[in-house]
Motif scaffolding. Structure first.
Motif, PDB file in Angstrom:
ATOM      1  N   MET A   1      -5.526  34.469  39.535  1.00  0.00           N
ATOM      2  CA  MET A   1      -4.144  34.760  39.836  1.00  0.00           C
ATOM      3  C   MET A   1      -3.266  33.530  39.578  1.00  0.00           C
ATOM      4  O   MET A   1      -2.141  33.675  39.132  1.00  0.00           O
ATOM      5  N   LYS A   3      -3.788  31.459  37.335  1.00  0.00           N
ATOM      6  CA  LYS A   3      -3.657  31.418  35.871  1.00  0.00           C
ATOM      7  C   LYS A   3      -2.439  32.233  35.421  1.00  0.00           C
ATOM      8  O   LYS A   3      -1.654  31.778  34.580  1.00  0.00           O
ATOM      9  N   TRP A   4      -2.257  33.412  36.002  1.00  0.00           N
ATOM     10  CA  TRP A   4      -1.119  34.249  35.630  1.00  0.00           C
ATOM     11  C   TRP A   4       0.195  33.610  36.071  1.00  0.00           C
ATOM     12  O   TRP A   4       1.211  33.715  35.368  1.00  0.00           O
ATOM     13  N   ALA A   5       0.204  32.952  37.225  1.00  0.00           N
ATOM     14  CA  ALA A   5       1.416  32.273  37.684  1.00  0.00           C
ATOM     15  C   ALA A   5       1.797  31.163  36.708  1.00  0.00           C
ATOM     16  O   ALA A   5       2.977  30.990  36.385  1.00  0.00           O
ATOM     17  N   ILE A   7       0.972  31.030  33.506  1.00  0.00           N
ATOM     18  CA  ILE A   7       1.400  31.670  32.259  1.00  0.00           C
ATOM     19  C   ILE A   7       2.862  32.113  32.347  1.00  0.00           C
ATOM     20  O   ILE A   7       3.661  31.870  31.441  1.00  0.00           O
ATOM     21  N   PHE A   8       3.240  32.751  33.456  1.00  0.00           N
ATOM     22  CA  PHE A   8       4.623  33.192  33.609  1.00  0.00           C
ATOM     23  C   PHE A   8       5.573  32.012  33.753  1.00  0.00           C
ATOM     24  O   PHE A   8       6.723  32.070  33.295  1.00  0.00           O
ATOM     25  N   ALA A  27      10.725  35.924  34.405  1.00  0.00           N
ATOM     26  CA  ALA A  27       9.400  35.301  34.359  1.00  0.00           C
ATOM     27  C   ALA A  27       9.234  34.283  35.474  1.00  0.00           C
ATOM     28  O   ALA A  27       8.156  34.161  36.066  1.00  0.00           O
ATOM     29  N   ALA A  31       6.425  34.414  38.383  1.00  0.00           N
ATOM     30  CA  ALA A  31       5.546  33.260  38.593  1.00  0.00           C
ATOM     31  C   ALA A  31       5.602  32.800  40.040  1.00  0.00           C
ATOM     32  O   ALA A  31       4.568  32.461  40.636  1.00  0.00           O
ATOM     33  N   LEU A  34       3.671  35.377  42.240  1.00  0.00           N
ATOM     34  CA  LEU A  34       2.222  35.257  42.048  1.00  0.00           C
ATOM     35  C   LEU A  34       1.679  33.976  42.671  1.00  0.00           C
ATOM     36  O   LEU A  34       0.586  33.976  43.240  1.00  0.00           O
TER      37      LEU A  34
END
Length: 58
Positions: A1, A3-5, A7-8, A27, A31, A34
């Motif tokens: 999770m 990782k997604w934060a 990325i955003f 975005a 972020a 997340l």
């Protein structure tokens, strides 16, 4: 999770640098959400893991 934060957050930085303020704000908001969800789950896992190890050691 987390990782997604990240990325955003990168998407928000790139979109902000290119002048897409609406996409950057969206975005960045995703972020932030997340990241805080990850942080809460991490703290809960620490608390649950700590109580589990205390029971096993006794």
């Amino acid at each position: 999770m987390l990782k997604w934060a990240v990325i955003f957050a990168v998407i928000a930085l790139v979109a902000g640098a290119l002048g897409f303020s609406g996409i950057a704000a969206g975005a960045a908001g995703i972020a932030k959400i997340l990241f805080f969800v990850f942080l809460v789950l991490f703290v809960l896992a620490l608390i649950a893991g700590g109580s589990l190890f205390r029971r096993v050691r006794k």
